[in-house]
Design an enzyme around this catalytic site. Structure first.
Site, PDB file in Angstrom:
ATOM      1  N   GLU A  58      21.766   1.801  -2.251  1.00 17.89           N
ATOM      2  CA  GLU A  58      21.267   3.005  -2.643  1.00 17.89           C
ATOM      3  C   GLU A  58      19.745   3.087  -2.117  1.00 17.89           C
ATOM      4  O   GLU A  58      19.099   2.347  -2.194  1.00 17.89           O
ATOM      5  CB  GLU A  58      21.415   3.111  -4.140  1.00 17.89           C
ATOM      6  CG  GLU A  58      23.012   3.219  -4.530  1.00 17.89           C
ATOM      7  CD  GLU A  58      23.274   3.309  -6.016  1.00 17.89           C
ATOM      8  OE1 GLU A  58      23.644   4.093  -6.460  1.00 17.89           O
ATOM      9  OE2 GLU A  58      22.335   2.622  -6.507  1.00 17.89           O
ATOM     10  N   CYS A 114      12.388   5.313  -1.443  1.00 18.62           N
ATOM     11  CA  CYS A 114      12.599   4.007  -1.908  1.00 18.62           C
ATOM     12  C   CYS A 114      13.858   3.246  -1.461  1.00 18.62           C
ATOM     13  O   CYS A 114      14.938   3.822  -1.586  1.00 18.62           O
ATOM     14  CB  CYS A 114      12.680   4.574  -3.389  1.00 18.62           C
ATOM     15  SG  CYS A 114      13.085   2.749  -4.418  1.00 18.62           S
ATOM     16  N   CYS A 165      17.284  -9.301 -14.550  1.00 18.77           N
ATOM     17  CA  CYS A 165      16.198  -8.675 -15.162  1.00 18.77           C
ATOM     18  C   CYS A 165      17.157  -7.994 -16.481  1.00 18.77           C
ATOM     19  O   CYS A 165      18.047  -7.376 -15.999  1.00 18.77           O
ATOM     20  CB  CYS A 165      15.295  -7.881 -14.709  1.00 18.77           C
ATOM     21  SG  CYS A 165      14.189  -8.930 -13.571  1.00 18.77           S
ATOM     22  N   CYS A 192      14.270   4.321 -11.702  1.00 18.16           N
ATOM     23  CA  CYS A 192      14.281   2.637 -11.537  1.00 18.16           C
ATOM     24  C   CYS A 192      14.934   2.067 -12.400  1.00 18.16           C
ATOM     25  O   CYS A 192      15.317   2.357 -13.560  1.00 18.16           O
ATOM     26  CB  CYS A 192      12.769   2.401 -12.056  1.00 18.16           C
ATOM     27  SG  CYS A 192      11.330   2.781 -10.996  1.00 18.16           S
TER      28      CYS A 192
HETATM   29  N1  SAH Z   1      12.961  -6.837  -7.648  1.00 18.07           N
HETATM   30  C1  SAH Z   1      11.709  -5.858  -7.462  1.00 18.07           C
HETATM   31  C2  SAH Z   1      12.242  -4.548  -6.953  1.00 18.07           C
HETATM   32  C3  SAH Z   1      13.308  -3.814  -7.665  1.00 18.07           C
HETATM   33  S1  SAH Z   1      12.791  -3.273  -9.199  1.00 18.07           S
HETATM   34  C4  SAH Z   1      10.945  -5.909  -8.572  1.00 18.07           C
HETATM   35  O1  SAH Z   1      11.280  -6.725  -9.439  1.00 18.07           O
HETATM   36  O2  SAH Z   1       9.915  -5.376  -8.650  1.00 18.07           O
HETATM   37  C5  SAH Z   1      11.916  -2.076  -9.052  1.00 18.07           C
HETATM   38  C6  SAH Z   1      11.202  -1.413 -10.388  1.00 18.07           C
HETATM   39  O3  SAH Z   1      11.994  -0.971 -11.061  1.00 18.07           O
HETATM   40  C7  SAH Z   1      10.267  -2.566 -11.104  1.00 18.07           C
HETATM   41  O4  SAH Z   1       9.130  -2.480 -11.678  1.00 18.07           O
HETATM   42  C8  SAH Z   1      11.425  -2.975 -12.311  1.00 18.07           C
HETATM   43  O5  SAH Z   1      10.759  -3.490 -13.136  1.00 18.07           O
HETATM   44  C9  SAH Z   1      11.756  -1.419 -12.589  1.00 18.07           C
HETATM   45  N2  SAH Z   1      12.687  -1.037 -13.517  1.00 18.07           N
HETATM   46  C10 SAH Z   1      13.894  -1.788 -13.514  1.00 18.07           C
HETATM   47  N3  SAH Z   1      14.793  -1.650 -14.536  1.00 18.07           N
HETATM   48  C11 SAH Z   1      13.915  -0.425 -15.022  1.00 18.07           C
HETATM   49  C12 SAH Z   1      14.363   0.559 -16.354  1.00 18.07           C
HETATM   50  N4  SAH Z   1      15.341   0.539 -16.707  1.00 18.07           N
HETATM   51  N5  SAH Z   1      13.557   1.447 -16.422  1.00 18.07           N
HETATM   52  C13 SAH Z   1      12.247   1.403 -15.900  1.00 18.07           C
HETATM   53  N6  SAH Z   1      11.900   0.725 -14.855  1.00 18.07           N
HETATM   54  C14 SAH Z   1      12.728  -0.260 -14.362  1.00 18.07           C
END
Ligand code: SAH
Length: 358
Positions: A104, A117, A128, A345
């Site tokens: 995506e 993005c 995570c 995100c």
């Molecule tokens: N692996 C990388 C890039 C992908 S995540 C990283 O961890 O940075 C991209 C961003 O989206 C990160 O800051 C992540 O923490 C955030 N993100 C992930 N899940 C989210 C959510 N449910 N709400 C808001 N931000 C989120």
């Protein structure tokens, strides 16, 4: 297993030359091997990086060469499958790799220009808790050409060009360092798009050896670190990577990055109700970041149904901004774009149906 099957199929398809996976040097070698001069490689690189649709369009190459390339090589590494347009104009694209994985990409319009993005992997191994991208684990790394195609196909479909590229979609870019680096260098190469390194951002969950390498090899690219917690106890609860790389060493490495490059590190901090959003948490965060050339991007957590975690809401994010700023930490609250199409995100999920779980 489905993935093994897909990987095998990929090997077969890729007997065609994947020109966009190469950098200019590789392309020059490839052209030399078929008896073409280096300036031809430069012309071809320009066409590839600017999104030419077919070899037939590459009118400054000879007809014979175009035909030969047409037989031996492919232009596109991805195929656009689906577009969703949000009320705020954000567009999300689902794209398919040659071997049947889905990735995506999000195209966003800001006052100061457009941003794309992109994803760096199909799936993600980081797990995570608050993020939807990793629910199915890692499928495979994306190649440089697959990253380039995300930008080109999104721009083509959205009808605009991107002034910024953020590698913040699905996947952990520093776990796919070589391919991400080639993609960035190709995007920066003046023979192609010529984008400034400063208009590219890489976001990592905090893989320390990757950050060290990034500081050395890509010092002009913006670094964003998904911190989301002021200490190891809280971070361990939501980000498994934290068990491997502790916050002290992580922040030490970020400080070194800022000092060496003279560039601000962005810390992403998604506010999660009851977990990391109290004044006590924020005060600890401010303490740890004191004196560092950095900036905190507060994110009102987007709901991810299976996580069981709830966002603290925009109002709390605004309060947190005031709180941190009063302690000398520059802050912004991230604007939520595309929430209604699950493009915000952590909501980019794999699978043809996109956000089917909602
Ligand atoms: N692996 C990388 C890039 C992908 S995540 C990283 O961890 O940075 C991209 C961003 O989206 C990160 O800051 C992540 O923490 C955030 N993100 C992930 N899940 C989210 C959510 N449910 N709400 C808001 N931000 C989120």
């Amino acid at each position: 297993m489905e993935n093994q099957y897909a990987a095998a199929r990929y090997d077969i398809i890729s007997t065609m030359e994947r020109l966009k996976d190469m950098d200019l040097r590789g392309l020059t070698e490839y052209m030399a091997n078929i008896g073409e001069k280096p300036f031809r490689a430069k012309q071809l690189f320009k066409w590839l990086q600017s999104g030419a649709g077919s070899f037939g369009d590459m009118t400054d190459l000879s007809k014979d060469l175009r035909e030969k390339l047409g037989r031996d090589a492919v232009i596109w590494c991805l195929k656009k499958e689906k577009e969703q347009v949000s009320r705020d104009g954000t567009r999300k694209y689902l794209m398919e790799t040659e071997d049947g994985f889905f990735v995506e990409t999000v195209f966003m319009k800001y006052r100061y220009g457009n941003s794309v993005c992109i994803s760096s992997q199909a799936g993600c191994a980081m797990g995570c808790r608050f993020c939807a991208s990793g629910v199915n684990g890692l499928e495979r790394d994306l190649t440089p050409g697959e990253m380039t195609d995300q930008v080109l196909l999104a721009e083509g479909a959205a009808g605009g060009s991107a002034g910024h590229i953020v590698i913040m979609g699905t996947g952990e870019p520093l776990a796919n360092f070589d391919n991400v680096k080639t993609f960035i260098e190709n995007t920066h190469d003046p023979a192609g798009r010529g984008m400034s390194m400063r208009n590219i951002t890489v976001s990592t969950c905090g893989i320390i050896p990757g950050i060290k390498r990034f500081t050395e090899e890509l010092p002009q690219v913006n670094l964003a670190v998904s911190l989301h917690a002021p200490n190891d106890d809280v971070r361990n609860e939501i980000m498994p990577i934290s068990m491997r790389y502790g916050i002290d060493e992580l922040l030490c490495c970020c400080r070194a990055h800022a000092e060496k490059t003279g560039r601000r590190v962005t810390f992403e901090y998604a506010l999660i109700k009851g977990l990391n959003d109290s004044d006590r948490h924020l005060s600890e965060l401010a303490g740890r970041l004191r004196g560092m050339l950095c900036h905190v991007n507060l994110i009102p957590l987007n709901d991810v149904i299976e996580s069981g975690l709830r966002g603290s809401g925009r109002e709390r994010a605004e309060e947190a901004k005031i709180f941190l700023e009063s302690r000398g930490i520059p802050c912004t609250v991230r604007r939520e774009l595309g929430a209604d199409i699950d493009a915000a995100c952590g909501q980019l999920r794999l699978g043809k149906t996109g956000a089917a779980a909602h």
